[in-house]
Scaffold this active site. Structure first.
Site, PDB file in Angstrom:
ATOM      1  N   SER A  72       0.857  -1.185   0.000  1.00  0.00           N
ATOM      2  CA  SER A  72       0.000   0.000   0.000  1.00  0.00           C
ATOM      3  C   SER A  72       0.892   1.233   0.000  1.00  0.00           C
ATOM      4  CB  SER A  72      -0.867   0.000   1.264  1.00  0.00           C
ATOM      5  OG  SER A  72      -1.457   1.268   1.475  1.00  0.00           O
TER       6      SER A  72
ATOM      7  N   TYR B  77      -1.455  -1.216  10.396  1.00  0.00           N
ATOM      8  CA  TYR B  77      -1.728  -1.454   8.971  1.00  0.00           C
ATOM      9  C   TYR B  77      -0.496  -1.105   8.138  1.00  0.00           C
ATOM     10  CZ  TYR B  77      -4.005  -0.977   4.384  1.00  0.00           C
ATOM     11  OH  TYR B  77      -4.344  -1.099   3.057  1.00  0.00           O
TER      12      TYR B  77
HETATM   13  N1  NAD Z   1      -8.700   0.389  -1.287  1.00  0.00           N
HETATM   14  C1  NAD Z   1      -7.583   1.062  -1.129  1.00  0.00           C
HETATM   15  O1  NAD Z   1      -7.553   2.289  -1.214  1.00  0.00           O
HETATM   16  C2  NAD Z   1      -6.310   0.310  -0.852  1.00  0.00           C
HETATM   17  C3  NAD Z   1      -5.113   1.043  -0.796  1.00  0.00           C
HETATM   18  C4  NAD Z   1      -3.935   0.355  -0.546  1.00  0.00           C
HETATM   19  C5  NAD Z   1      -3.946  -1.019  -0.376  1.00  0.00           C
HETATM   20  N2  NAD Z   1      -5.113  -1.693  -0.433  1.00  0.00           N
HETATM   21  C6  NAD Z   1      -5.093  -3.146  -0.258  1.00  0.00           C
HETATM   22  O2  NAD Z   1      -5.764  -3.764  -1.313  1.00  0.00           O
HETATM   23  C7  NAD Z   1      -6.239  -5.036  -0.879  1.00  0.00           C
HETATM   24  C8  NAD Z   1      -7.701  -5.206  -1.261  1.00  0.00           C
HETATM   25  O3  NAD Z   1      -8.493  -4.387  -0.401  1.00  0.00           O
HETATM   26  P1  NAD Z   1      -9.792  -3.599  -0.887  1.00  0.00           P
HETATM   27  O4  NAD Z   1      -9.433  -2.180  -0.891  1.00  0.00           O
HETATM   28  O5  NAD Z   1     -10.353  -4.219  -2.101  1.00  0.00           O
HETATM   29  O6  NAD Z   1     -10.739  -3.823   0.389  1.00  0.00           O
HETATM   30  P2  NAD Z   1     -12.035  -4.725   0.570  1.00  0.00           P
HETATM   31  O7  NAD Z   1     -12.387  -4.587   2.018  1.00  0.00           O
HETATM   32  O8  NAD Z   1     -13.071  -4.326  -0.415  1.00  0.00           O
HETATM   33  O9  NAD Z   1     -11.543  -6.196   0.261  1.00  0.00           O
HETATM   34  C9  NAD Z   1     -10.731  -6.919   1.144  1.00  0.00           C
HETATM   35  C10 NAD Z   1     -11.220  -8.352   1.186  1.00  0.00           C
HETATM   36  O10 NAD Z   1     -10.314  -9.111   2.031  1.00  0.00           O
HETATM   37  C11 NAD Z   1     -11.119 -10.037   2.748  1.00  0.00           C
HETATM   38  N3  NAD Z   1     -10.460 -10.503   3.956  1.00  0.00           N
HETATM   39  C12 NAD Z   1     -10.218  -9.784   5.092  1.00  0.00           C
HETATM   40  N4  NAD Z   1      -9.666 -10.584   6.020  1.00  0.00           N
HETATM   41  C13 NAD Z   1      -9.561 -11.819   5.466  1.00  0.00           C
HETATM   42  C14 NAD Z   1      -9.071 -13.055   5.941  1.00  0.00           C
HETATM   43  N5  NAD Z   1      -8.599 -13.193   7.193  1.00  0.00           N
HETATM   44  N6  NAD Z   1      -9.088 -14.112   5.109  1.00  0.00           N
HETATM   45  C15 NAD Z   1      -9.574 -13.990   3.849  1.00  0.00           C
HETATM   46  N7  NAD Z   1     -10.070 -12.842   3.355  1.00  0.00           N
HETATM   47  C16 NAD Z   1     -10.059 -11.767   4.159  1.00  0.00           C
HETATM   48  C17 NAD Z   1     -12.392  -9.258   3.064  1.00  0.00           C
HETATM   49  O11 NAD Z   1     -13.471 -10.127   3.422  1.00  0.00           O
HETATM   50  C18 NAD Z   1     -12.623  -8.505   1.776  1.00  0.00           C
HETATM   51  O12 NAD Z   1     -13.456  -9.226   0.893  1.00  0.00           O
HETATM   52  C19 NAD Z   1      -5.979  -5.077   0.640  1.00  0.00           C
HETATM   53  O13 NAD Z   1      -4.802  -5.810   0.874  1.00  0.00           O
HETATM   54  C20 NAD Z   1      -5.788  -3.628   0.983  1.00  0.00           C
HETATM   55  O14 NAD Z   1      -5.007  -3.462   2.146  1.00  0.00           O
HETATM   56  C21 NAD Z   1      -6.304  -1.060  -0.666  1.00  0.00           C
END
Ligand code: NAD
Length: 256
Positions: A144, A157
């Site tokens: 991230s 985080y």
């Molecule tokens: N959205 C952003 O702005 C952003 C920015 C930087 C990094 N990220 C990263 O991108 C990735 C995707 O996140 P997103 O933004 O789509 O969020 P999101 O919440 O929409 O999706 C994350 C998914 O991970 C699943 N999850 C959580 N804990 C889990 C576990 N223990 N086992 C299996 N699944 C699990 C959740 O149920 C969810 O479906 C993450 O790693 C997040 O940290 C997102």
């Protein structure tokens, strides 16, 4: 484009946001996929969307908690058996819970690290033998911008994402001679389950001014999961054949 016509892929976090968009994109490009998440209903919605694009028969869903060692080992073994091997692992599962750092309970710290960092390790460890067997295996990990640009109230985080960054560099080097590639994706603000609920994930009365330098509005505003999915699809295909041991920041210019 059919870049994934002969590719077997495993994607975590596939019930929502970025992980779901990655599954749908790789299916649309001809891949066969196992979609993993803890959220059963979200996986069912991903399967419904796969049916809409005519790819349902190339998708299997599996409820797995990536922080549970036994569940991961059994789940990855079943996925690899079902797919007949594995070419691509995308570790998109992750969660965010914020706290003022001096008030951050050890339980919260351990939970964030346990899912984001240790979960990424457990999935990667379980998948590595099959990825090496493939001879062209790719691991795409989700770090991230939080790993490189101070995100207040998100020390756990941010540390988990910094750990993923380093972990990915290590495996890229360690297995480079065996044809494995490992790449970090660093999304900025992307509309998803995390960002849509951000106000409830950090303490009340935070100083939002501390987020100013991370303001997505400086760049192109918030992105969509599909912006990330397109990059993952490129990186994990032969178009990304010379990309490994590095990171790609996809933030709409918010951090330059
Ligand atoms: N959205 C952003 O702005 C952003 C920015 C930087 C990094 N990220 C990263 O991108 C990735 C995707 O996140 P997103 O933004 O789509 O969020 P999101 O919440 O929409 O999706 C994350 C998914 O991970 C699943 N999850 C959580 N804990 C889990 C576990 N223990 N086992 C299996 N699944 C699990 C959740 O149920 C969810 O479906 C993450 O790693 C997040 O940290 C997102």
């Amino acid at each position: 484009m059919e870049r994934y016509a002969d590719r077997r892929v495993l994607v975590t976090g596939a019930a929502s946001g970025i992980g779901r968009a990655v599954v749908l994109r790789l299916l649309a490009e001809g891949g066969r996929a196992v979609a993993v998440d803890v959220a059963k209903e979200g996986l069912e919605e991903t399967a419904r969307l796969a049916a809409e694009i005519g790819s349902r028969e190339r998708l299997v869903t599996a409820v797995i908690d990536i922080s549970d060692e036994t569940a991961v080992n059994e789940g990855v073994a079943a996925a690899v058996a079902g797919l007949g091997g594995l070419d691509v692992l995308v570790n998109a599962a992750g969660m965010l819970r914020g706290a003022r750092t001096h008030e951050c309970e050890l339980e919260l710290w351990n939970r964030v690290i346990g899912i984001n960092l240790t979960g990424t390790f457990l999935m990667t460890r379980a998948a590595l033998p099959a990825l090496l067997e493939s001879g062209r295996g790719v691991v795409v990990n989700f770090s991230s911008t939080a790993a490189q640009f101070g995100h207040p109230y998100m020390a756990a985080y941010s540390a988990s994402k910094g750990g993923i960054l380093s972990f990915t560099h290590s495996i890229a080097q360690e297995y480079s001679r065996q044809g494995l590639r490992a790449v970090n994706i660093l999304p900025g603000g992307i509309s998803s389950g995390i960002t849509d609920n951000i106000a409830s994930l950090v303490p009340e009365d935070v100083d939002w001014n501390l987020f100013l330098k991370l303001n997505a509005a400086i760049g192109q505003g918030f992105g969509e999961p599909e912006h990330i999915a397109g990059v993952v699809a490129m990186v994990a295909s032969d178009d990304g054949a010379f990309i490994t041991g590095t990171e790609i920041r996809v933030d709409g210019g918010a951090h330059h």
